[in-house]
Write a protein that holds these residues in place. Structure first.
Motif, PDB file in Angstrom:
ATOM      1  N   THR A 102       0.816  -1.217   0.000  1.00 44.07           N
ATOM      2  CA  THR A 102       0.000   0.000   0.000  1.00 44.07           C
ATOM      3  C   THR A 102       0.849   1.266   0.000  1.00 44.07           C
ATOM      4  O   THR A 102       1.947   1.293   0.551  1.00 44.07           O
ATOM      5  CB  THR A 102      -0.936   0.020   1.230  1.00 44.07           C
ATOM      6  OG1 THR A 102      -1.747   1.200   1.204  1.00 44.07           O
ATOM      7  CG2 THR A 102      -0.146  -0.004   2.525  1.00 44.07           C
ATOM      8  N   TYR A 105      -1.437   8.057   1.745  1.00 42.46           N
ATOM      9  CA  TYR A 105      -2.128   9.152   1.074  1.00 42.46           C
ATOM     10  C   TYR A 105      -2.368  10.330   2.025  1.00 42.46           C
ATOM     11  O   TYR A 105      -2.555  10.140   3.223  1.00 42.46           O
ATOM     12  CB  TYR A 105      -3.475   8.670   0.526  1.00 42.46           C
ATOM     13  CG  TYR A 105      -3.350   7.595  -0.529  1.00 42.46           C
ATOM     14  CD1 TYR A 105      -3.366   7.911  -1.884  1.00 42.46           C
ATOM     15  CD2 TYR A 105      -3.207   6.260  -0.170  1.00 42.46           C
ATOM     16  CE1 TYR A 105      -3.252   6.929  -2.859  1.00 42.46           C
ATOM     17  CE2 TYR A 105      -3.084   5.261  -1.134  1.00 42.46           C
ATOM     18  CZ  TYR A 105      -3.102   5.611  -2.475  1.00 42.46           C
ATOM     19  OH  TYR A 105      -2.978   4.630  -3.435  1.00 42.46           O
ATOM     20  N   SER A 108      -7.466  11.870  -1.480  1.00 39.08           N
ATOM     21  CA  SER A 108      -7.875  10.779  -2.375  1.00 39.08           C
ATOM     22  C   SER A 108      -7.049  10.727  -3.646  1.00 39.08           C
ATOM     23  O   SER A 108      -7.022   9.700  -4.340  1.00 39.08           O
ATOM     24  CB  SER A 108      -9.359  10.926  -2.729  1.00 39.08           C
ATOM     25  OG  SER A 108      -9.588  12.183  -3.350  1.00 39.08           O
ATOM     26  N   THR A 128      -3.145   2.246  13.612  1.00 39.95           N
ATOM     27  CA  THR A 128      -4.193   3.109  13.057  1.00 39.95           C
ATOM     28  C   THR A 128      -4.973   3.737  14.206  1.00 39.95           C
ATOM     29  O   THR A 128      -5.041   3.179  15.305  1.00 39.95           O
ATOM     30  CB  THR A 128      -5.160   2.326  12.154  1.00 39.95           C
ATOM     31  OG1 THR A 128      -5.888   1.377  12.949  1.00 39.95           O
ATOM     32  CG2 THR A 128      -4.406   1.588  11.059  1.00 39.95           C
ATOM     33  N   SER A 132     -12.517   4.633  10.417  1.00 42.35           N
ATOM     34  CA  SER A 132     -12.052   5.038   9.092  1.00 42.35           C
ATOM     35  C   SER A 132     -12.759   6.299   8.589  1.00 42.35           C
ATOM     36  O   SER A 132     -13.850   6.637   9.040  1.00 42.35           O
ATOM     37  CB  SER A 132     -12.271   3.903   8.092  1.00 42.35           C
ATOM     38  OG  SER A 132     -13.650   3.587   8.015  1.00 42.35           O
ATOM     39  N   TYR A 141     -10.398   5.185   4.416  1.00 42.62           N
ATOM     40  CA  TYR A 141      -8.990   5.209   4.805  1.00 42.62           C
ATOM     41  C   TYR A 141      -8.884   5.302   6.331  1.00 42.62           C
ATOM     42  O   TYR A 141      -9.739   5.902   6.986  1.00 42.62           O
ATOM     43  CB  TYR A 141      -8.274   6.423   4.200  1.00 42.62           C
ATOM     44  CG  TYR A 141      -8.237   6.464   2.695  1.00 42.62           C
ATOM     45  CD1 TYR A 141      -7.049   6.249   2.002  1.00 42.62           C
ATOM     46  CD2 TYR A 141      -9.388   6.743   1.952  1.00 42.62           C
ATOM     47  CE1 TYR A 141      -7.001   6.306   0.617  1.00 42.62           C
ATOM     48  CE2 TYR A 141      -9.353   6.798   0.559  1.00 42.62           C
ATOM     49  CZ  TYR A 141      -8.150   6.576  -0.100  1.00 42.62           C
ATOM     50  OH  TYR A 141      -8.108   6.626  -1.468  1.00 42.62           O
ATOM     51  N   TYR A 151      -2.672   8.656   5.585  1.00 44.47           N
ATOM     52  CA  TYR A 151      -3.749   7.666   5.604  1.00 44.47           C
ATOM     53  C   TYR A 151      -3.388   6.458   4.745  1.00 44.47           C
ATOM     54  O   TYR A 151      -2.592   6.556   3.802  1.00 44.47           O
ATOM     55  CB  TYR A 151      -5.050   8.271   5.050  1.00 44.47           C
ATOM     56  CG  TYR A 151      -5.538   9.504   5.778  1.00 44.47           C
ATOM     57  CD1 TYR A 151      -6.430   9.390   6.839  1.00 44.47           C
ATOM     58  CD2 TYR A 151      -5.116  10.774   5.397  1.00 44.47           C
ATOM     59  CE1 TYR A 151      -6.889  10.517   7.508  1.00 44.47           C
ATOM     60  CE2 TYR A 151      -5.562  11.910   6.063  1.00 44.47           C
ATOM     61  CZ  TYR A 151      -6.448  11.773   7.118  1.00 44.47           C
ATOM     62  OH  TYR A 151      -6.896  12.889   7.778  1.00 44.47           O
ATOM     63  N   ILE A 152      -4.005   5.317   5.072  1.00 41.93           N
ATOM     64  CA  ILE A 152      -3.866   4.093   4.282  1.00 41.93           C
ATOM     65  C   ILE A 152      -5.266   3.580   3.966  1.00 41.93           C
ATOM     66  O   ILE A 152      -6.161   3.614   4.817  1.00 41.93           O
ATOM     67  CB  ILE A 152      -3.067   3.017   5.049  1.00 41.93           C
ATOM     68  CG1 ILE A 152      -1.596   3.415   5.128  1.00 41.93           C
ATOM     69  CG2 ILE A 152      -3.180   1.659   4.370  1.00 41.93           C
ATOM     70  CD1 ILE A 152      -0.744   2.418   5.888  1.00 41.93           C
ATOM     71  N   LYS A 153      -5.457   3.078   2.749  1.00 42.04           N
ATOM     72  CA  LYS A 153      -6.759   2.535   2.377  1.00 42.04           C
ATOM     73  C   LYS A 153      -7.129   1.391   3.322  1.00 42.04           C
ATOM     74  O   LYS A 153      -6.322   0.488   3.567  1.00 42.04           O
ATOM     75  CB  LYS A 153      -6.725   2.012   0.938  1.00 42.04           C
ATOM     76  CG  LYS A 153      -6.655   3.099  -0.123  1.00 42.04           C
ATOM     77  CD  LYS A 153      -6.623   2.489  -1.519  1.00 42.04           C
ATOM     78  CE  LYS A 153      -6.532   3.573  -2.588  1.00 42.04           C
ATOM     79  NZ  LYS A 153      -6.440   2.997  -3.956  1.00 42.04           N
ATOM     80  N   SER A 154      -8.334   1.430   3.855  1.00 44.42           N
ATOM     81  CA  SER A 154      -8.774   0.396   4.799  1.00 44.42           C
ATOM     82  C   SER A 154      -8.806  -0.980   4.131  1.00 44.42           C
ATOM     83  O   SER A 154      -8.630  -2.004   4.796  1.00 44.42           O
ATOM     84  CB  SER A 154     -10.151   0.741   5.354  1.00 44.42           C
ATOM     85  OG  SER A 154     -11.092   0.883   4.312  1.00 44.42           O
TER      86      SER A 154
END
Length: 372
Positions: A102, A105, A108, A128, A132, A141, A151-154
């Motif tokens: 991953t 971010y 988006s 985390t 989210s 995220y 942030y990281i995509k969930s």
């Protein structure tokens, strides 16, 4: 006998440990407050776990009691001098395993770095904070840093591995001959070691409700199934009914931390992956109070409604039917790829799932399949 490690404590070792516990407790008593940074916007709760109107913004500083407390199986920090409690997940965070490589971010459409790295890899763990966020692109995220946006995509993260809030170990003394259960897989156990004799002392680091608990008898006083202590540094567990501990340790509910459960407040239609309703001779899944497991939240294009809807993917395949024309407890078999509308059911507890796609992606996939 299999030589599997169990952390035992000799009398001499215990004599050296107990004074250390006493010193720590004295230090806590003298100054039991600490300053903490709120990493994720946090709602304050009262002592019974009810939401209040008070909100604490991200990166604000709060003074709290140093030791978290459990309210309804969740961990909270008490705001000093107030009847306000903040979830520890908004302050200390939780640990999750990265399940897909991953990027990090800041929005988006824009990437950023995290501790000097621009990409994180499957198998690593990361902290985390809070629940989210949904960005403008419709994807969810988790915050992983700050105050800079990170942030990281969930979708790329697994369920909670463990909480970052852990107390020191406790000494558990066996008060009745205790079975020792060995963890042989996620939430799978075998009784493959010799029992522990009365008077044996072991170090434990957490108490857990797990599959062992679900299959254990209930306590006559509380009516609850017995929970199990984890023996520190091993894969072994002992029942709380078999030991007496000298202090509290963190409590975890395996199901709540790893699975998602819904209930059916009304008779509910079952859908296929293509958005069509399954035909069960007019029967639906019946209204019920039971808690059913789901493992995915996804947008599916529904042709009859000409729009995308959010659906839960069902883990079970057999459910009570809404009508019972031939038997007292008729069931319907929905197969392994069955879905129910999120709007038709109610989230009960566990991991709050985030959609694995967007409504636009579901529509595009449906149009592509139609052309093919």
């Amino acid at each position: 006998m299999m030589k599997t490690k169990i952390t035992l404590i000799s009398a001499a070792t215990l004599m050296s440990i107990v004074p250390l516990f006493a010193l720590n407790n004295t230090a806590q008593a003298a100054d039991n407050s600490v300053k903490k940074t709120v990493m994720h916007t946090a709602i304050a709760y009262d002592k019974d776990g009810n939401r209040t109107s008070q909100k604490y913004n991200a990166y604000s500083t709060v003074t709290v009691d140093s030791k978290p407390i459990a309210i309804n199986d969740d961990q909270y920090y008490k705001i000093l001098g107030k009847d306000q409690y903040l979830k520890t997940t908004n302050i200390d965070g939780v640990t999750r395993k990265i399940t897909h490589n991953t990027y990090i971010y800041k929005s988006s459409s824009a990437r950023t770095s995290y501790r000097g790295r621009w990409k994180l890899y499957r198998g690593e763990t990361i902290t985390t904070y809070g629940s989210s966020y949904k960005f403008k692109n419709g994807k969810s995220y988790f915050r992983v840093g700050g105050p800079r946006k990170q942030y990281i995509k969930s979708y790329n993260l697994g369920p909670v591995v463990n909480s970052d809030v852990e107390s020191t170990s406790a000494v558990a003394t066996v008060v009745r001959r205790a079975h020792v259960w060995t963890e042989i897989g996620p939430n799978k156990f075998e009784n493959k070691l010799s029992d522990l004799k009365v008077g044996t002392k072991v170090l434990v680091d957490r108490l857990e409700y797990n599959r062992l608990s679900e299959n254990s008898p209930q306590d006559e006083d509380t009516g609850m199934n017995f929970r199990y202590y984890h023996i520190k540094g091993t894969k072994n567990w002992i029942s709380e009914e078999d030991v007496k501990v000298n202090k509290k340790v963190p409590f975890h509910n395996y199901n709540k931390e790893h699975y998602t459960y819904i209930t059916f407040p009304k008779d509910t239609d079952v859908y296929n992956a293509d958005g069509t309703i399954q035909d069960h001779n007019g029967q639906k899944i019946s209204k019920q109070k039971g808690q059913l497991k789901v493992d995915k939240l996804v947008y599916i294009w529904v042709p009859s409604e000409n729009k995308a809807e959010l659906f839960y993917h069902l883990v079970g395949t057999s459910f009570y039917a809404s009508t019972t024309p031939t038997a007292h407890w008729s069931t319907i078999n929905v197969g392994h790829d069955a879905y129910v509308k999120a709007s038709d059911v109610k989230f009960v507890y566990g991991v709050k799932l985030t959609p694995s796609n967007t409504a636009a992606e579901a529509q595009a996939a449906a149009q592509k399949n139609k052309l093919n």
